[in-house]
Design a protein around this motif. Structure first.
Motif, PDB file in Angstrom:
ATOM      1  N   MET A   1     -18.281 -24.389  27.829  1.00  7.18           N
ATOM      2  CA  MET A   1     -19.613 -24.517  28.035  1.00  7.18           C
ATOM      3  C   MET A   1     -20.162 -23.255  28.840  1.00  7.18           C
ATOM      4  SD  MET A   1     -22.052 -26.270  27.798  1.00  7.18           S
ATOM      5  CE  MET A   1     -23.730 -26.994  28.316  1.00  7.18           C
ATOM      6  N   PRO A   2     -19.341 -22.325  29.413  1.00 12.84           N
ATOM      7  CA  PRO A   2     -19.601 -20.998  30.044  1.00 12.84           C
ATOM      8  C   PRO A   2     -19.904 -20.152  28.906  1.00 12.84           C
ATOM      9  CG  PRO A   2     -17.781 -21.894  31.339  1.00 12.84           C
ATOM     10  CD  PRO A   2     -18.047 -22.823  30.024  1.00 12.84           C
ATOM     11  N   ILE A   3     -19.266 -20.191  27.932  1.00 11.55           N
ATOM     12  CA  ILE A   3     -19.245 -19.232  26.713  1.00 11.55           C
ATOM     13  C   ILE A   3     -20.909 -19.214  26.059  1.00 11.55           C
ATOM     14  CG2 ILE A   3     -18.342 -18.767  24.244  1.00 11.55           C
ATOM     15  CD1 ILE A   3     -16.242 -18.038  26.157  1.00 11.55           C
ATOM     16  N   ILE A   4     -21.253 -20.572  25.957  1.00 12.80           N
ATOM     17  CA  ILE A   4     -22.555 -20.973  25.525  1.00 12.80           C
ATOM     18  C   ILE A   4     -23.504 -20.179  26.331  1.00 12.80           C
ATOM     19  CG2 ILE A   4     -24.259 -22.458  24.766  1.00 12.80           C
ATOM     20  CD1 ILE A   4     -21.996 -24.332  24.041  1.00 12.80           C
ATOM     21  N   SER A   5     -23.378 -20.493  27.481  1.00 14.63           N
ATOM     22  CA  SER A   5     -24.517 -19.749  28.562  1.00 14.63           C
ATOM     23  C   SER A   5     -24.238 -18.429  28.407  1.00 14.63           C
ATOM     24  CB  SER A   5     -24.270 -20.399  29.816  1.00 14.63           C
ATOM     25  OG  SER A   5     -23.085 -19.949  30.480  1.00 14.63           O
ATOM     26  N   PHE A   6     -22.997 -17.843  28.400  1.00 17.57           N
ATOM     27  CA  PHE A   6     -22.752 -16.133  28.204  1.00 17.57           C
ATOM     28  C   PHE A   6     -23.545 -15.632  26.933  1.00 17.57           C
ATOM     29  CE2 PHE A   6     -20.028 -12.553  27.916  1.00 17.57           C
ATOM     30  CZ  PHE A   6     -20.167 -12.107  28.829  1.00 17.57           C
ATOM     31  N   ILE A   7     -23.337 -16.479  25.811  1.00 18.18           N
ATOM     32  CA  ILE A   7     -24.137 -16.103  24.649  1.00 18.18           C
ATOM     33  C   ILE A   7     -25.496 -16.195  24.842  1.00 18.18           C
ATOM     34  CG2 ILE A   7     -24.415 -16.366  22.126  1.00 18.18           C
ATOM     35  CD1 ILE A   7     -21.407 -17.471  22.085  1.00 18.18           C
ATOM     36  N   LEU A   8     -26.205 -17.129  25.334  1.00 21.60           N
ATOM     37  CA  LEU A   8     -27.640 -17.191  25.516  1.00 21.60           C
ATOM     38  C   LEU A   8     -28.207 -16.136  26.449  1.00 21.60           C
ATOM     39  CD1 LEU A   8     -27.889 -21.187  25.521  1.00 21.60           C
ATOM     40  CD2 LEU A   8     -28.697 -19.681  23.923  1.00 21.60           C
ATOM     41  N   ILE A   9     -27.433 -15.582  27.593  1.00 26.87           N
ATOM     42  CA  ILE A   9     -27.883 -14.692  28.305  1.00 26.87           C
ATOM     43  C   ILE A   9     -27.740 -13.476  27.708  1.00 26.87           C
ATOM     44  CG2 ILE A   9     -27.024 -13.387  30.572  1.00 26.87           C
ATOM     45  CD1 ILE A   9     -26.320 -16.062  31.534  1.00 26.87           C
ATOM     46  N   GLY A  10     -26.776 -13.390  26.735  1.00 32.39           N
ATOM     47  CA  GLY A  10     -26.616 -11.896  26.107  1.00 32.39           C
ATOM     48  C   GLY A  10     -27.710 -11.910  25.094  1.00 32.39           C
ATOM     49  N   ILE A  11     -28.164 -12.867  24.462  1.00 36.03           N
ATOM     50  CA  ILE A  11     -29.279 -12.899  23.571  1.00 36.03           C
ATOM     51  C   ILE A  11     -30.812 -12.655  24.157  1.00 36.03           C
ATOM     52  CG2 ILE A  11     -30.994 -14.090  22.053  1.00 36.03           C
ATOM     53  CD1 ILE A  11     -28.280 -15.783  21.343  1.00 36.03           C
ATOM     54  N   ALA A  12     -30.605 -13.138  25.425  1.00 32.13           N
ATOM     55  CA  ALA A  12     -31.883 -12.667  26.078  1.00 32.13           C
ATOM     56  C   ALA A  12     -31.899 -11.311  26.921  1.00 32.13           C
ATOM     57  CB  ALA A  12     -32.009 -13.846  27.289  1.00 32.13           C
ATOM     58  N   ALA A  13     -30.525 -11.050  27.089  1.00 32.04           N
ATOM     59  CA  ALA A  13     -30.591  -9.323  27.638  1.00 32.04           C
ATOM     60  C   ALA A  13     -30.799  -8.693  26.351  1.00 32.04           C
ATOM     61  CB  ALA A  13     -29.359  -9.290  28.263  1.00 32.04           C
ATOM     62  N   GLY A  14     -30.280  -8.633  25.267  1.00 25.00           N
ATOM     63  CA  GLY A  14     -30.396  -7.976  24.254  1.00 25.00           C
ATOM     64  C   GLY A  14     -32.103  -7.760  23.818  1.00 25.00           C
ATOM     65  N   PHE A  15     -32.703  -9.015  23.791  1.00 23.42           N
ATOM     66  CA  PHE A  15     -34.054  -8.983  23.335  1.00 23.42           C
ATOM     67  C   PHE A  15     -34.854  -8.170  24.512  1.00 23.42           C
ATOM     68  CE2 PHE A  15     -38.324 -10.537  24.389  1.00 23.42           C
ATOM     69  CZ  PHE A  15     -39.167 -10.528  23.241  1.00 23.42           C
ATOM     70  N   LEU A  16     -34.605  -8.288  25.944  1.00 19.63           N
ATOM     71  CA  LEU A  16     -35.068  -7.645  26.747  1.00 19.63           C
ATOM     72  C   LEU A  16     -34.949  -6.084  27.063  1.00 19.63           C
ATOM     73  CD1 LEU A  16     -35.013 -10.113  29.943  1.00 19.63           C
ATOM     74  CD2 LEU A  16     -37.182  -9.446  28.565  1.00 19.63           C
TER      75      LEU A  16
END
Length: 79
Positions: A1-16
């Motif tokens: 589960m931490p991997i999924i949240s890490f990927i989602l945070i990464g996607i948001a960070a890339g966008f921002l």
């Protein structure tokens, strides 16, 4: 589960990060920048995650993505 949240945070960070640095990148590049930036920021700012929680992870991911964009623009291939 931490991997999924890490990927989602990464996607948001890339966008921002791409918006903050005014980079016109396609979606896969934006995602890759965010995920790899999250890895970089997560490693560098790991102690902040323990102190300040999830918000520090997002800040670290954005800073890591911005550092990756800077390195890409500086040392990567120019279009």
């Amino acid at each position: 589960m931490p991997i999924i949240s890490f990927i989602l945070i990464g996607i948001a960070a890339g966008f921002l990060a791409t918006r903050l640095m005014k980079i016109d990148a396609d979606i896969p590049t934006t995602i890759a920048i965010g995920v790899f930036g999250a890895l970089i920021g997560g490693l560098v700012l790991r102690f902040l995650i323990a102190i300040m929680g999830l918000m520090a992870g997002l800040v670290g991911a954005i800073l890591g993505a911005m550092a990756l964009i800077w390195a890409w623009q500086t040392y990567g291939g120019k279009r």
